[in-house]
Design an enzyme around this catalytic site. Structure first.
Site, PDB file in Angstrom:
ATOM      1  N   SER A   8       0.835  -1.073   0.009  1.00 17.83           N
ATOM      2  CA  SER A   8       0.012  -0.086   0.002  1.00 17.83           C
ATOM      3  C   SER A   8       0.773   1.014   0.086  1.00 17.83           C
ATOM      4  O   SER A   8       1.730   1.372  -1.069  1.00 17.83           O
ATOM      5  CB  SER A   8      -0.883   0.016   1.026  1.00 17.83           C
TER       6      SER A   8
ATOM      7  N   ASP B 240      -9.596  -4.307  -5.217  1.00 16.39           N
ATOM      8  CA  ASP B 240      -8.962  -3.239  -4.622  1.00 16.39           C
ATOM      9  C   ASP B 240      -8.783  -1.896  -5.438  1.00 16.39           C
ATOM     10  O   ASP B 240      -8.804  -2.173  -6.681  1.00 16.39           O
ATOM     11  CB  ASP B 240      -7.353  -3.784  -4.524  1.00 16.39           C
TER      12      ASP B 240
ATOM     13  N   HIS C 212      -8.275  -4.760  -0.637  1.00 18.81           N
ATOM     14  CA  HIS C 212      -6.777  -4.198  -0.255  1.00 18.81           C
ATOM     15  C   HIS C 212      -6.562  -4.892   0.983  1.00 18.81           C
ATOM     16  O   HIS C 212      -7.244  -5.482   1.730  1.00 18.81           O
ATOM     17  CB  HIS C 212      -7.205  -2.868   0.056  1.00 18.81           C
TER      18      HIS C 212
END
Length: 300
Positions: free
Chosen positions: A150, A244, A274
């Site tokens: 991320s 995601d 995610h």
């Protein structure tokens, strides 16, 4: 859609009251740490809180066996505003045990207390420290990779770009990263028309506001590393779920690297949201295995 073993988890997340501040997001993430870190694999040993820069620390995870070990600098996720090496302890242990790498898990400073460029500058300092000091812990700095999830994927790519003439990284492991940062928010509905239960729009807005609060520009390639000169980018492995909202960024970076003749592989996991690699599902196990094989191949 997600696998059935995750349905109850997502229903629980959706039933929780909305979170309206970075402090609330941090508290929620802290509460998840025992869940995501359950049953980590054994490693050699862990050196916690090693000073790797001014105000910057790292946990150094040493694999079993005899050195020298290849080295992975790992940058955790959390929207540049939350998280720590503790939150990704199991994940970094999986990479350590599955690959035989020495992991330097960086505890960079967080926004909004420390907005851009401080988190990136901390990671750059940690990378320089790792190259100079990995041997103290049995690491071989000639076999050096960087990666993260991320926001940590974003920071990893930005560190590579910052140090392109200084550190010859052998590999980049980029787990559902943000590479055109404000573009991720703009295109959220394109990639996650059903809102991602792990990374919802309100949380993303809070994180972006925190990171950009120092006056950052999305056009700055240190903010959005896909906008940088990527002609010398190292071999990259990108992993992302198809639920995601950051999927478009993994696809775009893969296409950009491939178009430049760089080595890049993209692995997509159907119906995964995610941060799925830290969730208890078959796809997470598959993604870890793919990441470990990539690192083993590139760090021989």
């Amino acid at each position: 859609m997600p696998r059935t073993e995750l349905t109850a988890l997502f229903e629980m997340i959706r039933s929780m009251p909305p979170l309206h501040s970075i402090a609330e997001l941090r508290a929620a993430l802290e509460a998840m740490i025992p869940f995501v870190n359950a049953n980590p694999p054994p490693v050699g040993h862990v050196e916690s809180g090693v000073v790797v820069g001014n105000g910057v620390h790292a946990d150094i995870i040493v694999p079993p066996g005899a050195p020298p070990f290849p080295v992975l600098i790992y940058l955790h996720g959390g929207g540049w505003s939350m998280g720590s090496p503790a939150g990704s302890h199991k994940l970094t242990c999986q990479l350590c045990a599955g690959t035989g790498v020495l992991v330097v898990a960086v505890d960079y400073r967080l926004a909004p207390e420390h907005p851009f460029p401080t988190p990136l500058d901390d990671c750059v300092a940690a990378a320089r420290w790792t190259q100079a000091n990995a041997a103290r812990f049995g690491g071989d700095a000639e076999r050096l990779a960087i990666g993260g999830d991320s926001a940590g994927g974003n920071l990893s790519a930005a560190v590579i770009n910052d140090l392109r003439n200084e550190i010859p990284f052998r590999a980049a492991l980029l787990l559902y990263g943000a590479f055109d940062v404000l573009g991720c928010r703009r295109d959220y509905d394109q990639w996650a028309p059903e809102e991602d239960p792990v990374l919802d729009k309100q949380a993303m807005d809070l994180m972006l506001d925190a990171y950009f609060s120092g006056g950052a520009s999305n056009d700055d390639p240190r903010v959005s590393p896909i906008k940088a000169d990527l002609r010398n980018f190292p071999p990259a492995c990108l992993l992302c779920g198809t639920w995601d909202p950051l999927l478009g960024d993994s696809r775009a970076l893969h296409a950009r690297l491939s178009g430049l003749g760089r080595q890049s592989e993209l692995h997509e996991y159907d119906g995964m949201p995610h941060a799925f690699i830290q969730l208890p599902c078959t796809e997470a196990d598959q993604a870890i295995a793919t990441a470990c094989e990539f690192l083993r191949t590139r760090l021989r």
